[in-house]
Enzyme design. Structure first.
Site, short mmCIF file in Angstrom:
data_model
loop_
_atom_site.label_atom_id
_atom_site.label_comp_id
_atom_site.label_asym_id
_atom_site.label_seq_id
_atom_site.Cartn_x
_atom_site.Cartn_y
_atom_site.Cartn_z
N ILE A 77 -2.96 -7.27 6.55
CA ILE A 77 -3.20 -7.76 7.91
C ILE A 77 -3.97 -6.71 8.69
O ILE A 77 -3.56 -5.54 8.75
CB ILE A 77 -1.85 -8.03 8.61
CG1 ILE A 77 -1.07 -9.11 7.86
CG2 ILE A 77 -2.07 -8.43 10.06
CD1 ILE A 77 0.37 -9.23 8.29
N GLY A 78 -5.07 -7.12 9.29
CA GLY A 78 -5.86 -6.17 10.07
C GLY A 78 -5.76 -6.42 11.56
O GLY A 78 -6.72 -6.92 12.18
N THR A 114 0.32 -2.78 6.04
CA THR A 114 1.27 -2.90 4.94
C THR A 114 0.54 -3.26 3.65
O THR A 114 -0.21 -4.24 3.60
CB THR A 114 2.31 -3.97 5.27
OG1 THR A 114 2.95 -3.61 6.50
CG2 THR A 114 3.35 -4.11 4.17
N GLU A 169 4.17 -15.63 10.94
CA GLU A 169 5.02 -14.48 10.64
C GLU A 169 6.42 -14.65 11.18
O GLU A 169 7.29 -13.82 10.92
CB GLU A 169 4.42 -13.21 11.28
CG GLU A 169 3.27 -12.60 10.56
CD GLU A 169 2.86 -11.24 11.16
OE1 GLU A 169 3.73 -10.53 11.67
OE2 GLU A 169 1.66 -10.93 11.11
#
Lengths: 391, 354
Positions: free
Chosen positions: A131-132, A166, A250
């Site tokens: 995830i950016g 992550t 999420e």
């Protein structure tokens, strides 16, 4: 008008329960030699070979269209699989993000070519995402992203740093949130998402270690990286709506309360079959929290199963929308998401949970502009409090 | 759920809500100042509730009710309005009577949490023992369990057949000590199916209180939100301060959990009165009750701490109801013991089966 504090009864599914037995048998076999300490890593434990074997069984990308490598199974079936994986402490980290949010985001906003190119590999457990979003100066305040993607011949040039990435060191792709229009009038405008191949020259990934010495997090630095135009995900300038939609994925899932399950199971084992009264009380309290959280989470899965509320829709309401739509979208956007970030905890002396991004969002929802939603929800109080009953 | 079933629930909810707003303590300040009276409730209001058929609400439709689930939803609405009548107890007691083939009652009823003692006497039965904290024991008929020679029975005593010593809970609701030493006629006693144990009443009661807590919790949250929007300090609504928003969000998460807990308890009650879901629900609802009440008083401040303001009618009920029909500790210990006995390796199986 739906009561924003109520959760529909989680639907029953005989198919899903049959699948539960199937995955339990698979996991008993796969994880037979996995120690409690290893299981306790939960969805932080990465094992690409395990991900491949899971993919081979059709248990990654389960709900996706078959033409993209999915199995077109229901959200309830997927839920059973992921909660069994988490409860057993399976090493799902490598593919977790891709399955949970990156793949669905591609399905929602990506081109058919992007989907065809990437999704089947994800479903096979061979292709991983990170995830950016977060940056050194950007955590809760996601709209403050500084990473820039400026137009260049045939694409964009990306510069900036992403942080707390992550499994960035394991991932093949990142869905990057960057600012494409620095001159945008409003801070939520001018953002875009990109599907970045992490093997692109100019990207460096540095590890960040947590106190236990484990390596999950990374710093990902983009040093004037050229990315082709076809890496753009969705529409340029729509990054905020898209990232909010991605973030919703999420929330509410079983990983939000099953991360510590192995610890709970070990506690029960250690306390023995005739625990002290205090131990029994502690176990019962933890179980009660777990049971209720699971019910709420399964309810949200049930909603996804009915495909009612999670189709393409902008999460942030704009002033142009009609009042009823604004109410409806803000309720949908905030209600299941925010209430599900609460995790079981021992009460602090002031009985307060630690502040959270979603907690404040929910508070703002209640306290500020969503009067209409509350009017509907508390229509019965209109006489007493003199509030106009809403339609 | 079919949309027709949803429509029926919505109609019931709307019409019951209107009735409860009129007769509950939240909206009408004058009602709060009415003394309890001999019965411990207002007979006029009770008559209207009876006439609406609500005392039979938990019975199946063919027996004049709206089904157990709807009955529990009515209990939730009663909680939300601080309804000062033994309606929840009467509904549950009538359900128990019908379940064992006894005649449901026209008048107000209450429940004894724990089984009493039963002996044979002459050709009939004699009931003895004590029940404490009986809701409205002073003025209601009472339904109780009692065991005799490994068979559990349900007994229906009329008001006047037993002695009562009045008491109240923290909300001022009647909670009386009842002493039994009476004959039981054959039309007032029936054996209970093997599947129902000595816990049947306390499970039913725990489900009721979970539903009432869910209703009251939501009502308290709404009160706190309204107050935060209207009360102005430092040039703005206090709800504009993030600290207050966090408090409201905390309350909301517990209110949502309490509602989910109540729904779980209601489903279990309607499907065999299984102990574990009801235990889990009562634990969670009880914890939520405490947090919601405390935080609401923080938000609503001084005015919320007056007799005049309706907040206390609900918060005191939250504090009382969390301890009735088993408090958090009791149910958590029960649940915890069962899970511990099953063992850590079986924990997930046990949880998914609940």
């Amino acid at each position: 008008m739906v009561d924003p504090l109520s959760f529909l009864t989680p639907p029953k599914s005989a198919v899903a329960e049959t699948l539960r037995q199937e995955i339990r048998a698979f996991l008993e076999d796969e994880l037979a030699h996995r120690s409690p300490l290893e299981r306790a890593h939960s969805w932080n434990g990465a094992d690409p070979q395990f991900s491949r074997r899971l993919g081979a069984r059709g248990w990654i990308g389960m709900t996706w269209p078959k033409r993209y490598g999915g199995a077109e199974r229901s959200a309830l079936e997927r839920y059973v699989v992921i909660e069994e994986l988490l409860a057993a402490g399976a090493p799902v980290a490598a593919h977790w993000i891709a399955d949970r949010q990156s793949g669905p985001t591609l399905l929602r906003f990506g081109t058919q070519r992007q989907c065809l190119d990437i999704l089947p590999r994800v479903a096979r457990g061979e292709c991983y995402f990170c995830i950016g979003m977060s940056e050194p100066d950007v955590g809760s305040d996601l709209a403050a992203v500084k990473t820039r993607a400026v137009h260049a011949e045939g694409g964009y040039r990306v510069s900036g740093t992403k942080l707390w990435t992550t499994n960035g060191h394991l991932a093949h792709y990142m869905i990057l949130l960057a600012r494409t229009d620095a001159a945008a009038a409003e801070r939520h405008a001018g953002l875009s998402q990109f599907v970045i191949d992490l093997s692109t020259p100019g990207i460096s990934i540095k590890p960040i270690y947590v106190p236990s010495g484990e390596h999950h997090f990374n710093e990902v630095i983009f040093d004037d990286v050229f990315v082709p135009a076809d890496t753009l995900l969705g529409t340029e300038g729509d990054g905020w709506q898209q990232v909010m939609s991605e973030l919703a994925l999420e929330r509410s899932g079983p990983e939000r309360f099953l991360s510590s399950f192995t610890l709970f199971a070990e506690l029960v084992r250690v306390c023995g079959s005739q625990p002290s009264e205090r131990a029994a009380l502690a176990i019962g309290r933890l179980a009660s929290h777990l049971i209720i959280l699971r019910r709420m989470s399964r309810s949200v899965a049930g909603i996804r199963h009915c495909r009612r509320q999670w189709s393409r829709m902008p999460v942030q309401s704009s002033n142009r929308k009609s009042r009823r739509l604004r109410v409806a979208s803000s309720v949908r956007a905030v209600h299941p998401a925010a209430t599900h970030t609460m995790r079981p905890c021992w009460p602090t002396p002031s009985c307060m949970l630690p502040p959270s991004r979603c907690g404040v969002a929910l508070g703002r929802f209640f306290a500020a502009s969503s009067r209409a939603a509350w009017d509907c929800a508390k229509g019965e109080y209109s006489d007493r409090f003199g509030i106009i009953r809403s339609g | 759920m079919t949309s027709q079933a949803e429509d029926i629930d919505a109609i019931i909810e709307a019409s019951v809500t209107r009735l409860f707003i009129r007769h509950g303590l939240v909206h009408d300040r004058a009602r709060r100042n009415v003394p309890l009276g001999e019965a411990g409730y207002d007979p006029g209001g009770w008559k209207e509730i009876q006439e609406a058929g609500l005392t039979f609400a938990m019975l199946e439709e063919r027996h004049g009710g709206v089904g157990m689930k709807n009955g529990f939803n009515i209990a939730r609405l009663a909680g939300a309005n601080a309804l000062p009548f033994p309606l929840c107890e009467t509904m549950a007691a009538n359900w128990l009577l019908a379940a064992v083939g006894l005649e449901p009652s026209d008048s107000a009823l209450t429940l004894a949490e724990q089984p009493l003692q039963l002996q044979r006497a002459g050709g009939g039965w004699r009931l003895s023992g004590e029940a404490c904290d009986v809701p409205w024991g002073r003025s209601c008929g009472l339904v109780a369990l009692a065991a005799y020679e490994a068979q559990m029975y349900l007994i229906h005593c009329s008001h006047g057949q037993f002695a009562t010593i009045p008491g109240i809970n923290a909300a001022g609701e009647p909670r009386d000590l009842c002493k039994f030493d009476c004959a039981v006629t054959l039309d007032r006693i029936a054996p209970v199916p093997r599947s129902c144990g000595p816990q049947t009443v306390v499970l039913l009661g725990a489900a009721l209180r979970s539903a009432q807590i869910a209703g009251a919790g939501r009502a308290v949250l709404i009160m706190a939100v309204d107050y935060a929007r209207e009360r102005r300090q430092f040039g703005r609504a206090i709800g504009g301060f993030q600290a207050v928003q966090q408090l409201l969000a905390t309350m909301a998460t517990h209110a949502a959990a309490a509602r989910a807990a109540a729904d779980l308890a209601i489903e279990s009650a309607a499907d065999g009165l299984s102990e574990r879901p009801i235990a889990a629900a009562k634990v969670r609802a009880g914890e939520a009750a405490g947090v919601i009440a405390a935080v609401a008083h923080q938000v609503v401040g001084a005015i919320g701490f007056t007799r005049e303001h309706p907040l206390h009618t609900l918060t005191h009920r939250l504090w009382s109801w969390r301890d009735e029909f088993g408090g958090e500790s009791a149910w958590a210990t029960t649940l915890g013991r069962q899970l511990a006995e099953a063992g850590g390796a079986a924990l997930w199986s046990e949880i998914t089966a609940i």
